[in-house]
Design an enzyme around this catalytic site. Structure first.
Site, short mmCIF file in Angstrom:
data_model
loop_
_atom_site.label_atom_id
_atom_site.label_comp_id
_atom_site.label_asym_id
_atom_site.label_seq_id
_atom_site.Cartn_x
_atom_site.Cartn_y
_atom_site.Cartn_z
CG ASP A 1 -1.38 -5.19 0.92
OD1 ASP A 1 -2.11 -4.26 1.27
OD2 ASP A 1 -1.25 -5.55 -0.25
CB THR B 1 -6.07 -6.38 -2.14
OG1 THR B 1 -7.09 -5.67 -1.46
CG2 THR B 1 -6.59 -6.90 -3.45
CG PHE C 1 -8.11 5.27 -8.84
CD1 PHE C 1 -9.37 5.41 -8.27
CD2 PHE C 1 -7.04 4.89 -8.04
CE1 PHE C 1 -9.56 5.14 -6.91
CE2 PHE C 1 -7.22 4.64 -6.69
CZ PHE C 1 -8.49 4.76 -6.13
CG ASP D 1 -10.84 -2.56 0.35
OD1 ASP D 1 -11.66 -1.68 0.05
OD2 ASP D 1 -10.97 -3.75 0.01
CG ASP E 1 0.44 -7.23 -3.26
OD1 ASP E 1 0.91 -6.19 -2.77
OD2 ASP E 1 -0.67 -7.28 -3.81
CG ASN F 1 0.48 -0.04 -2.30
OD1 ASN F 1 0.68 -0.87 -1.43
ND2 ASN F 1 -0.71 0.18 -2.83
CG ASP F 2 2.60 -3.46 0.45
OD1 ASP F 2 1.90 -2.57 0.95
OD2 ASP F 2 2.13 -4.49 -0.06
#
Length: 1226
Positions: free
Chosen positions: A498, A500, A628, A750, A883, A886-887
């Site tokens: 990932d 960020t 968002f 991103d 991290d 969402n992974d």
């Protein structure tokens, strides 16, 4: 046969299964019962291990519609069998199932389930089950999910909640009134209790389950056999080992159950308020909730006991339990299509699509915001194991088996040992019959051969290396919940990262802003917090367009929003509960600049101003927020400046998206160029837009307006440029992985060009490498799907120029080694949308793109999981490092998933790193490789141990002798266990090397190594065995034999007296036994040293001090008792006296054996690979791994890689195989 006998349930899903119907057969049951009695219960054990055999042996096939038992088989590569009993759920005894509420009653339990109620209460139940009720409903339970018979489908199906097939309109129109008590009771009966129950099995249950493991049954068989042969000491030792093993296993299994139970049980039962049809509020336990209930969310928050969709009010929720991200998320009520200006009546509700309106089970509601006289309400959509938390717990309770070549090969190897044991078994029987041995002795000795060949200590020995590796990982801050995966990590050859928070720092820093005036960019500005800009629309957008909230007085929310808000230095104030209650609508959140930023205004002359005329106050109230959405890539708010008549709409998000929603005349001409310049430098860019709303839009209308009505026709205001710095250790770690031939891939949410820039900065893409961007477009207006290929550095020029420079076309390098084929000079990059289109319409291109795909941007969580699967489909061993946010899905799916978050989301990941740094990845791979090599060493050693002992016993059986009880004990406990548990202690090698360990036991080098050592060991044992018979002093040993007299050895006197008084009925004491015992004892230590490999995966064995000490002590001890016999030891080990000259001879045999074994093993290491590669070159063997085979093909493919400025189109009408053609646009 009836077609109904085989069906598929959960079709197209991960847990898809074939289902077969059976009915109990009495005569089959009688035959099986008789067989159980005749086999002493062994048949019962066999049927316990094999569910398929159990059902087929006791039942006959039947139509699924009428069966009593179902047999289930998974459709994945494991093809696992399960069986379940059909149960009946009776409805007729319940008062709520009156004839009025039922239509067309069907008997025999073949109709189901939820009725499309004819009364006004709850007309739309669940569309999948719009059937009439029945007196009895047939169902079975599998993996905590109930499957009911559905007459419409003519199959079993699980009971769905309101999360499938229910439109957003019907949620408001048919479900927002609540349930009657009768309807609630009916659903409660079907859905059951709303709880995720993780029952901690009793110690007795776990014990029985553990003891009935085939391995322990084999041990029990061995122990009984040894006891009948009076090998009590060894039997006792094995029993003690087994008890210790069972107890430690029970402890760890029960500990995991208790941990999971405690995690799930927290807040599992709370009191909740629900609304009934007549607006009555009823307080019930959360365990009584059913889909369709209207739950009232309390003001002070709660932990959600179910999945529910908000229909009234706003909630601030901490979702770290599911996402791993502890940032509070604002949840708003589901848009009501019938009220909204631009309705979407047909849109179906989905918890995944509408997650911004869904409160998930296990997540903590921190605060609620409500309207006067109206409560914050949510409709329960899923309960129990159907909830998002329930599905997570199910995946932990019922994990997929780990498929790894090592374990498959281990079983094959054991089968080979069983075959060898079979040969020994037959040989022993024939030899014993020829020598007229008693029948009882023949049975015991022939069965004894089997227990010798298949070592009972093998599983314990195999797990030792993994346990030590787990302990070493814990010491460097990596925690593991799936120890078997450590070995698999030794095979990783591709790691997805990932971006960020993983490759880059977690937070973003504001680098500056670039405003737009009159459709032209102004110069970039660093300082936003100044008097000049304080009342500008740009700063107003930064102040209002966010999801920040105050929790206990502290501003919290998305880190990006926090950085933006802190940069302008404004103050945020939220209304208190008391203030909210005074207003008809929701009290807005207010933002205002600090006083020092506002220009001072003095009253004209001496005229005093009335209080309400004070102009100095500049405040903006946030009236409505559209949170968002990662699908829309934007968020927006409706706000009003205090005193203004018209409201303002502000929007921020991905620049490409924002620009497309703005008036074209307000977007600068050089927008794309400026954006590209920033993204190429690795900046995160966010665009802002604004428009004044019509004065006719009142507060009330704004609360019900649709998002699309606001987010259009905006004025483009400019860009915010955020900097996301690389973590200090990132480049070095990626360089280590590249040196070790491990591919690295970036998977991020991103922007594409930012991701490519970061990939270049961190060394994932080298400066000279070319990047091809695959831009896939779905079918539209009758045109087929297509992929446009762009060279990254010329992406903006591609549309204008018809030709492209020759240097833009990537060069392929012919590689010498197959391993290096993956290292070529071009990379593919694509975004999530393109990835989805390619998966759907270009299946034949997917493997090619996986081979060189390096950057995957704008990827949704499920797309990350699909990417991991696609990489695994071309035979990569995939690691995933994220991290936790969402992974989760990708971390679970990968062969080795490492979460850098210690939050509860890490339960989905096999590994969790205490330090949020990717330096844990090479550490894990190093430890995995060391553990894998340890497993190979131990397996080879245990195989040699059984074959050496098998050789000894087979040779001794030929003279009707055997090894003594204490000889077995000395070999198995003093030598084998000590060696096995110390040879596993070698730490991992200090750096990653390009070479990878073999993935299976059945590789040529490994098999040659084992076979050569077997031949050497058997050869030297046979040499000693037959040579001793040729000695001049040799005779068939008897109690009065005294071969030592010729040497004048004084040590033997006491032992000699012992020999005369004690008879040896088993014929243990003889010269052959003593010779074979000494030679074989040394052989165990010789192969242990030969197999204890160090570099390049483990530290050298001389650094394993415990192993070195153990081997030296054992060598010295055996050498001592061989050359200088001690009477008491000889007496215990049943060794006879042999001349000193023969002892020296045995020592020379052992020395030559050691020299030959170690030299052969070293030469196998050095020359084995060369010989194998020569053989493979001669045969031109196709590589086993698909990606290697594909790389070979692509080297000679002139059409690959696609040249920039070309388009690949999917062939029309041939969707099923996804074929495509390349068309060059000129």
């Amino acid at each position: 046969m009836d077609k109904e006998e085989r069906k598929t349930i959960n079709q197209g899903q991960e847990d898809e299964m074939e289902i077969y119907g059976y009915n109990l057969c009495r005569w089959k049951l009688a035959i099986v019962s008789l067989g159980v009695v005749c086999t002493g219960g062994f048949l019962l054990l066999l049927l316990y291990w094999m569910p398929e055999w159990r059902v087929k042996a006791t039942c006959i096939r039947a139509a699924i519609k009428d069966c009593e038992v179902v047999l289930l088989r998974t459709t994945d590569e494991f093809r696992m069998w399960f069986c379940a009993k059909i149960r009946l759920l009776s409805l007729e005894t319940h008062p709520f199932s009156s004839p009025k509420s039922m239509a067309n009653k069907v008997s025999n339990g073949h109709a189901v389930l939820l009725n499309e109620n004819l009364a006004e209460e709850n007309r739309h139940e669940i569309s999948k089950y719009s059937q009439t009720q029945s007196e009895q409903i047939r169902y079975f339970t599998h993996h905590s999910v109930k499957y009911f018979w559905n007459d419409t489908l003519h199959n079993f199906d699980f009971l769905r909640g309101l999360d499938e097939g229910v439109s957003c309109t019907s949620i408001y129109e048919k479900h927002s009134a609540g349930l009657t008590k009768g309807m609630h009771a009916y659903r409660k009966l079907l859905y059951g209790v709303n709880e995720i129950s993780v029952k901690v099995p009793s110690v007795f249950k776990l014990l029985i389950k553990e003891v009935l493991n085939p391995f322990y049954i084999f041990q029990l068989f061995s122990v009984i056999l040894w006891c009948t042969d009076e090998y009590y000491y060894y039997a006792l030792a094995i029993v003690i080992m087994s008890i210790v093993s069972v107890l430690s296993s029970l402890y760890s299994i029960r500990k995991q159950y208790v941990m999971l139970h405690d995690m799930v049980a927290t807040h599992s039962t709370v009191r909740v308020s629900v609304c009934r049809v007549n607006e009555e509020i009823q307080e019930i336990f959360s365990t009584d909730l059913v889909p369709g209930d209207i739950m009232v969310i309390p003001l002070n928050g709660t932990v959600m006991p179910c999945d529910a969709v908000l229909i009234n009010g706003t909630c601030i929720v901490n979702e770290s339990m599911l996402t791993g991200e502890s940032v509070p998320v604002t949840k708003t009520n589901l848009p009501n299509p019938s009220v909204d200006i631009k309705g979407m009546e047909d849109e179906l509700y989905s918890p995944e699509i509408h997650k911004r309106h869904t409160l998930f089970c296990g997540t903590a509601v921190i605060q609620t915001r409500f309207y006067t006289g109206e409560l914050v309400k949510a409709i329960v959509v899923r309960t129990g194991f159907s909830t998002s938390k329930g599905q997570l717990v199910r995946s932990i309770l019922y994990p997929k088996p780990t498929d790894f070549k090592l374990y498959r090969d281990a079983y094959l190897f054991l089968l080979c040992l069983v075959a060898v044991a079979g040969i020994g078994f037959i040989y022993t029987i024939i030899n014993s019959i020829l020598n007229e041995v008693e029948a009882g002795v023949i049975i015991i000795e022939s069965l004894d051969i089997i227990t010798i060949t298949v070592p009972p200590a093998l599983p314990a020995a195999m797990t030792a290396g993994i346990v030590y590796a787990q302990r070493r990982l814990k010491n460097i801050g990596i925690f593991c919940i799936s120890p078997q995966r450590i070995n698999i990590c030794g095979q990783l050859n591709l790691v997805c990262f990932d971006k960020t928070g993983t490759l880059t720092e977690d937070g973003l820093d504001l680098w500056g802003i670039q405003r737009v005036e009159n459709a032209c960019f102004l110069l970039p500005e660093e300082n936003v917090c100044n008097e000049m800009l304080v009342k500008s629309q740009f700063v107003a957008c930064m102040a209002t367009c966010h999801s920040l909230t105050k929790i206990e007085g502290v501003l919290s929310g998305d880190p990006l929003d926090l950085k933006m808000f802190e940069a302008i230095g404004w103050i945020l104030e939220e209304a208190t509960e008391e203030e909210t209650a005074l207003h008809n609508r929701i009290m807005p959140t207010v933002v205002r600049p600090p006083k020092q930023l506002l220009p001072e205004s003095t009253p004209a002359g001496d005229q005093e101003m009335e209080l309400f005329e004070l102009p100095a106050i500049y405040e903006i109230g946030i009236v409505r927020q559209f949170p968002f959405s990662s699908a829309l890539q934007r968020m927006s708010v409706v706000a009003r400046v205090l005193g203004d008549k018209k409201m303002d709409a502000y929007m921020k998000g991905a620049p490409e998206v924002i620009a497309s929603l703005c008036k074209p005349e307000t977007v600068p001409v050089d927008f794309e160029k400026v954006l590209e310049d920033y993204t190429k430098q690795g900046f995160r860019v966010i665009a802002l837009a604004h428009r004044k709303l019509e004065s006719k839009l009142t507060w009330h209308k704004v609360q019900n307006i649709s998002r699309d009505a606001i987010e259009n026709n905006m004025d483009f205001m400019g860009l915010i440029i955020m900097q996301n710095k690389l973590k200090q250790e990132t480049p070095a770690v990626l360089e280590d992985l590249h040196k070790a031939n491990i591919r690295t891939v970036m998977v991020t949410g991103d922007n594409m060009l930012t991701a490519v820039s970061v990939a270049r900065d961190c060394g994932m893409i080298l400066p000279q490498d070319k990047v091809i961007i695959a831009e896939a477009l779905p079918p539209k207006d009758g045109k087929v799907a297509k992929i446009n290929w762009h060279y990254a550095d010329t992406i903006t020029q591609c549309s204008n120029s018809s030709a492209i420079e020759s240097e833009a076309i990537p060069i392929k390098l012919a590689q010498d080694s197959l391993e290096d084929l993956q290292v070529t000079r071009y990379h593919f990059a694509m975004n999530g949308k393109s990835f989805s289109v390619i998966l759907e319409h270009f299946q034949d291109l997917v493997p090619k793109l996986m081979l060189h795909g390096t950057v995957f941007a704008r990827m949704a969580p499920d797309q990350k999981t699909q990417l991991v699967e696609a990489l695994q489909n071309v035979d990569y061993f995939v690691g995933m490092c994220g991290d936790g946010a969402n992974d989760c899905g990708a971390l679970k799916r990968a062969h080795g998933g490492i979460s850098l978050s210690e939050l509860e989301a890490s339960v989905a990941s096999p590994f969790t790193s205490k330090t949020p740094s990717i330096s844990c990845v090479p550490n894990l791979i190093r430890e995995g490789r060391a553990a894998l090599m340890t497993s190979f060493c131990v397996f080879k050693f245990m195989a040699l141990y059984s074959i050496i002992q098998y050789s000894s016993v087979t040779l001794l059986y030929s003279v009707l002798s055997n090894l003594g009880d204490f000889q077995f004990l000395f070999i198995d406990l003093a030598i084998i266990l000590v060696v096995v548990f110390t040879m596993s202690l070698n730490p991992a090698w200090k750096e990653l090397v390009a070479q990878r360990p073999p993935s299976g036991l059945l590789s040529g080098t490994l098999l040659f190594s084992v076979l050569s050592q077997i031949i050497i060991s058997f050869g030297f044992q046979s040499l000693g065995f037959f040579w001793v018979k040729q000695q001049p002093w040799y005779e068939v040993w008897h109690p009065h034999s005294d071969a030592c007299n010729t040497t004048g050895n004084l040590y033997w006197n006491s032992s000699h007296l012992y020999n005369q008084t004690e008879l040896d009925p088993h014929n243990i004491q003889n010269y052959e036994n003593t010779t074979v015992f000494f030679i074989s004892s040394f052989q165990y230590l010789i192969v242990a040293i030969a197999f204890s490999k160090g570099k390049p995966f483990r530290q050298p064995c001389y650094k394993n001090y415990l192993f070195v000490m153990s081997v030296i002590i054992l060598y010295v001890f055996i050498l001592f008792i061989m050359l200088y016999p001690v009477a008491s030891i000889d007496q215990v080990l049943q060794i006879v006296c042999v001349p000193y000259q023969w002892r020296i001879t045995m020592f020379i045999i052992v020395l030559i054996n050691a020299f030959v074994s170690i030299m052969v093993e070293e030469s196998v290491d050095h020359w084995g690979k060369c010989c194998l590669s020569c053989v493979l070159d001669c045969r031109k063997k196709i590589p086993k791994a698909k990606y290697m085979h594909l790389a070979q093909e692509l080297l000679v493919d002139p059409e690959w890689p696609p040249k920039p400025q070309t388009t690949t189109e999917a062939k029309a009408l041939v969707k099923e195989n996804g074929s495509c053609q390349i068309i060059t646009i000129t």
